[in-house]
Scaffold this active site. Structure first.
Site, short mmCIF file in Angstrom:
data_model
loop_
_atom_site.label_atom_id
_atom_site.label_comp_id
_atom_site.label_asym_id
_atom_site.label_seq_id
_atom_site.Cartn_x
_atom_site.Cartn_y
_atom_site.Cartn_z
N GLY A 161 -12.02 -4.71 4.00
CA GLY A 161 -12.35 -4.34 2.62
C GLY A 161 -11.52 -3.17 2.14
CB SER A 162 -11.91 -0.99 -0.73
OG SER A 162 -13.19 -0.39 -0.61
N PRO A 163 -10.49 0.91 1.36
CG PRO A 163 -8.35 1.86 1.20
CD PRO A 163 -9.20 0.75 0.66
N GLY A 171 -14.52 1.53 3.67
CA GLY A 171 -14.15 1.74 5.07
C GLY A 171 -14.62 3.10 5.55
CD GLU A 198 -7.44 -6.10 10.22
OE1 GLU A 198 -6.61 -6.54 9.42
OE2 GLU A 198 -7.16 -5.87 11.42
CB CYS A 221 -5.40 -7.18 2.31
SG CYS A 221 -5.46 -8.53 3.50
#
Lengths: 470, 484
Positions: B192-194, B197, B214, B252
């Site tokens: 997903g997104s930072p 994350g 990831e 991504c």
């Protein structure tokens, strides 16, 4: 300071083989030329016997450097990998590249080794490094600061000394990797700080490393190796030291007698004062350990030792027999010279006891029984498992050294150190030839059929699809 | 249908019990689950296509290529290699420790949690699941609520085909995720997104749970001048395929932006427009081959990127949107300001900025000065530029002269670095990602090396020094009492 190191890293100087090799040679030189000073510092911090200081810290570190130097060129070479029919024609490789600027936070019990061993890995991988030695071993900490400044490239390798405040300040910065050796409580703080910057971690923690002793074993060698791993390693203050023993009710008395005998051979009659044993590192830990002995649940269980000398922070090798599983001494990692023995009816019963606790860094078994060995290896989850010895796997650089669950994450030593501080970058090379129209829109039924066949990988499937027979 | 807190608890308890029973460790169980997964897909392919069409408007070919096919390939690869992966690996031990033996035994971590993303809702859930099962773990998967049709599909069919005592599907939004993160897991795998994350990793820190993240990033594509016009056509085709092909830019490893030399820009733009027309027709909204934007929130976000007047001015193709259908046509921008949001945030949509440079070599500096992306794509025949890109930039991976194919290669680790994540999977890396590699040393009682034990003396000290130097000959002499 981090900015400066980032600048040095960005300049590319740490990436060359020559730079990495020169730094590693610098570490060997530092250890060679100042061996006595290092031994002195370890004696000051821990009363560590010279032999232990050499064998377990200096010698091990030099060996680590030597192995790394020997293999570094090979490790640095990109690894070619096979590519599949799907991506034909193409070639691919995995390139090991440094992560950037890494932080190594080390521990007090092997302050020399646990500081520089991860640094070796970081350098080998081409990173810039900041080392934060433990303030609980201050003599070694300041010696490291001095020697690293003298022998290594201070534009890329720095030592920061200090305690909680300095460590917290360091943890606020953004690092490309953090390696922490220590306990679970602080590890959680480190990981929470790392999460803010999405920094990957190598955590080398501890745990209660159990030793299962079967009656079918070579008793004398077993006792000697338990002693070497327990009291011979910083007087039990080591992450992979045997923490407690599990053996059958019948065999326990024999084991105790053997341990007593071998302890006397190793350390003489006055074990409290033996110069071949480290002291307890400081009064905090001394008090902590005494409390474990004062627990009423273990009253009367001491079968050997128990002597202590607060002024010198010394506790003699102490064995306790038949301690209850809910006693204080069995609830947390001992990290000291107290060895409880838990007795069970059948030796296999010990497996359940071990698995009911958190996963330790190491687990040990002494037996001649092949079946028991196999069972143990399969069913006990720990960072590492050793049969018929203790702690030795630390010295084997071809084995990854690390924990699982509460005992840590990641591993190092040998090539595993290099890998721990690298990013493995996948690189794929393709030409312009070999472009399949089926990859592109507009999508049709025919393209879908062919796509399925190709991804399925079978050559016949592909032929059939091409002919429209699927 | 949201999974409640009690259901989460109960599932976790059952998953832990199942793992403890040892049931999931046998190769038979693992193979059975993989075969069941393959069967699930074969039996229900149409329903999967339907769900992906509902959630994202994906065409069947795209759905197969990017999701169904990927999962089948991964499952089959795992099936053929599983026994090999599970077997212990011999480690060579230095002669000094003879006759000790060393080996590495992979073992499952326990109960693992997989969070997947909405853009490839089937493959990003099932691909890590394959890794977790192959490694012998019990698993809870939490598909993204932003792809509800796929999430329901997985929640319905996984229990019908796979061992529901060991594999659990959780459904719901951020609250369910929060609830899941309160518990202790033996591993968390997050795609997903930072931003999220960070939340996942902070929660994992409380239990010292290892994580694989990831994430994404702005994947740059360098397009060098290619002397052969047909090579140029292929390059542009691949770029268009890599931008709008996977989920209309919501990928991504999709092409985020393009870097070309100033003088090449007109040719490239011409080719791009031509190729877009060929792929998607004169009226892209009528094309069945383009996915939709997943929901209003992302649609707004993307429209916002274009609202900045400095950015809107640079649109040279496309730009039209259809809010009711959540559709945005392939849009090209020429040299939007590099400090605009469209150039600082991951686009994750069908907008392609082209940044022009005086010389193509400047692209290396451009990329270096920005966060490390998941992938760098470069179309070039210049060997020295290739070398510079590989050695001077850092990214999860690098692909020369194509896009996306690193994803299909089971022998390559798939993962990011720095802001694009850490950890990796695909092929054996999936198995490894969900395993603990346990070091095992089998010692022998004989020979006994006296210098290991106190009391210490000079002889023993000398012995150890020689041992460390691996000076076996010296050791022998020492033992025999001879000097060199």
């Amino acid at each position: 300071m981090v900015e400066e190191l980032r600048g040095s890293f960005a300049s590319g100087k740490t990436r060359s083989y020559e730079w990495r090799a020169s730094q590693l040679k610098g570490i060997i030189k530092l250890a060679d030329e100042h061996e006595q000073e290092i031994v002195q510092a370890l004696r000051s911090d821990l009363s560590k016997p010279e032999m232990e200081a050499y064998v377990q810290e200096i010698g091990m570190l030099k060996n680590s450097c030597t192995v790394t130097l020997k293999e570094l060129k090979h490790w640095m070479t990109p690894e070619k990998v096979k590519t599949s029919l799907i991506t034909y024609p193409s070639s691919a490789e995995i390139v090991s590249e440094p992560l950037g600027v890494v932080l190594v936070i080390s521990a007090w019990n092997y302050p020399f080794l646990l500081s520089l061993d991860p640094v070796i890995g970081a350098i080998a991988a081409g990173n810039a490094v900041v080392l934060k030695p433990s303030e609980i071993s201050p003599a070694t900490s300041s010696l490291l600061a001095k020697l690293v400044g003298e022998y290594l490239d201070s534009s890329a390798i720095r030592v920061v000394e200090g305690a909680v405040a300095e460590t917290s300040a360091l943890l606020e910065q953004k690092w490309d990797k953090i390696c922490y050796t220590g306990n679970g409580k602080v590890a959680r703080i480190v990981m929470a700080a790392a999460a803010k910057h999405l920094t990957p971690l190598l955590l080398e923690l501890g745990g209660k490393c159990p030793v299962v002793v079967d009656s079918d074993t070579n008793l004398q060698v077993t006792s000697r190796r338990i002693i070497a791993g327990k009291w011979g390693c910083n007087n039990g203050q080591a992450c992979i030291s045997p923490d407690y023993i599990l053996t059958t009710k019948d065999f326990a008395p024999k084991l105790v007698d053997s341990l007593k005998q071998e302890l006397e051979t190793c350390y003489g009659k006055n074990q409290l004062e033996s110069k071949d044993l480290s002291r307890i590192v400081n009064s905090n830990h001394y008090t902590r350990l005494i409390k474990l002995l004062d627990d009423e649940k273990v009253a009367g269980k001491i079968v050997h030792g128990g002597e202590k000398k607060e002024t010198e922070l010394r506790i003699a090798p102490t064995i306790l027999l038949d301690v209850p599983r809910d006693s204080l001494i069995m609830s947390e990692e001992i990290f000291g010279p107290l060895l409880p023995i838990i007795t069970v009816d059948k030796v296999e019963d010990s497996f359940e006891i071990i698995n009911s606790g958190t996963k330790p860094l190491a687990a040990y078994l002494f037996t001649n029984n092949k079946k028991l060995k196999k069972q143990f290896v399969m069913s006990i989850s720990a960072g590492g498992v050793v049969v018929n010895d203790t702690t030795l796997h630390l010295a084997v650089h071809t084995l990854p050294f690390g924990g699982v669950g509460e005992s840590g994450m990641g591993a190092y030593h040998g090539k595993f150190s290099f890998d721990a501080f690298c990013h493995k970058k996948a690189v794929v090379y393709r030409g312009f030839f070999g472009d399949a129209a089926i990859r592109y829109p507009p999508y049709t039924r025919g393209k879908l059929r062919l796509l399925k066949a190709i991804m399925g990988g079978g050559i016949f499937g592909i032929i059939r699809a091409l002919f429209g027979w699927s | 249908m949201e999974t409640t807190g009690e259901e989460v608890e109960a599932s976790l308890v059952e998953a832990r019990q199942t793992f403890k029973s040892g049931h999931t460790r046998s190769v038979v169980w693992r193979k059975k689950q993989l075969e069941a997964l393959i069967q699930l897909i074969h039996d229900n392919e149409d329903k999967i296509f339907e769900a992906l069409y509902d959630d994202l408007g994906k065409h069947q070919a795209e759905a197969y290529r990017d999701e169904v096919g990927v999962v089948l390939k991964a499952a089959n690869y795992a099936l053929s290699n599983l026994q090999k992966w599970m077997a212990p690996k011999r480690s060579s031990i230095p002669l000094l420790f003879f006759p000790a033996k060393g080996e590495l035994q992979p073992e499952p971590l326990g109960v693992v949690l997989i969070f997947s993303s909405w853009n490839f809702p089937i493959s990003l859930t099932l691909d890590p699941l394959i890794g977790a099962i192959s490694a012998g773990n019990t698993v809870a998967v939490k598909p993204s609520e932003q792809a509800p049709a796929c999430s329901s599909f997985l929640a319905k069919y996984i229990p019908l085909y796979m061992d529901c005592k060991a594999i659990k599907v959780m459904q719901g939004g951020p609250q369910v995720s929060e609830n899941l993160l309160q518990h202790k897991w033996d591993k968390i795998f997050f795609t997903g997104s930072p931003r999220v994350g960070q939340i996942v990793m902070s929660a994992a820190a409380k239990h010292l749970t290892p994580v694989t993240l990831e994430l994404g990033g702005k994947c740059p594509t360098i397009l060098d001048s290619l002397s052969n016009p047909s090579d140029m056509k292929v390059a542009v085709k691949r770029i268009v395929g890599g931008k709008w092909g996977p989920c209309s830019g919501q990928a991504c490893i999709g092409v985020d932006y393009l870097l070309v030399e100033e003088k090449m820009a007109p040719t490239v733009i011409e080719l791009l427009k031509k190729t877009i027309k060929r792929f998607y027709g004169q009226v892209p909204i009528e094309s069945k081959s383009l996915a939709r934007i997943v929901n209003k929130h992302h649609f707004e976000r993307l429209c916002n990127l274009l609202r900045d007047p400095r950015v809107a001015n640079t649109i040279i193709h496309g730009g039209s949107v259809d809010e009711d259908n959540l559709f945005m046509e392939p849009t090209i921008l020429l040299d939007p300001p590099v400090d605009a949001e469209i150039m600082s945030e991951e686009i994750f949509g069908p907008l392609l900025p082209i940044i022009t440079l005086k010389k193509i070599e400047e692209s290396v500096e451009f990329i270096k000065s920005r966060p490390k992306p998941l992938t760098i794509y470069a179309f070039t025949k210049d060997e020295s530029l290739k070398r510079r890109i590989v050695s001077e930039t850092s990214s999860g991976s690098v692909v020369f002269n194509d896009v996306m194919i690193q994803f299909l290669c089971d022998t390559l680790p798939f993962g990011g670095v720095d802001q694009s994540g850490f950890g990796r999977y695909h092929g054996k890396y999936s198995f490894d990602s969900f395993s603990h590699e346990k070091a095992i040393m089998q010692g022998s009682f004989f020979p006994e090396i006296e210098p290991r034990y106190p009391p210490w003396n000079h002889f023993k000290m000398k012995f150890i020094r020689l041992a460390y130097a691996l000076d076996y000959f010296g050791l022998l002499l020492h033992l025999l009492g001879l000097k060199r």
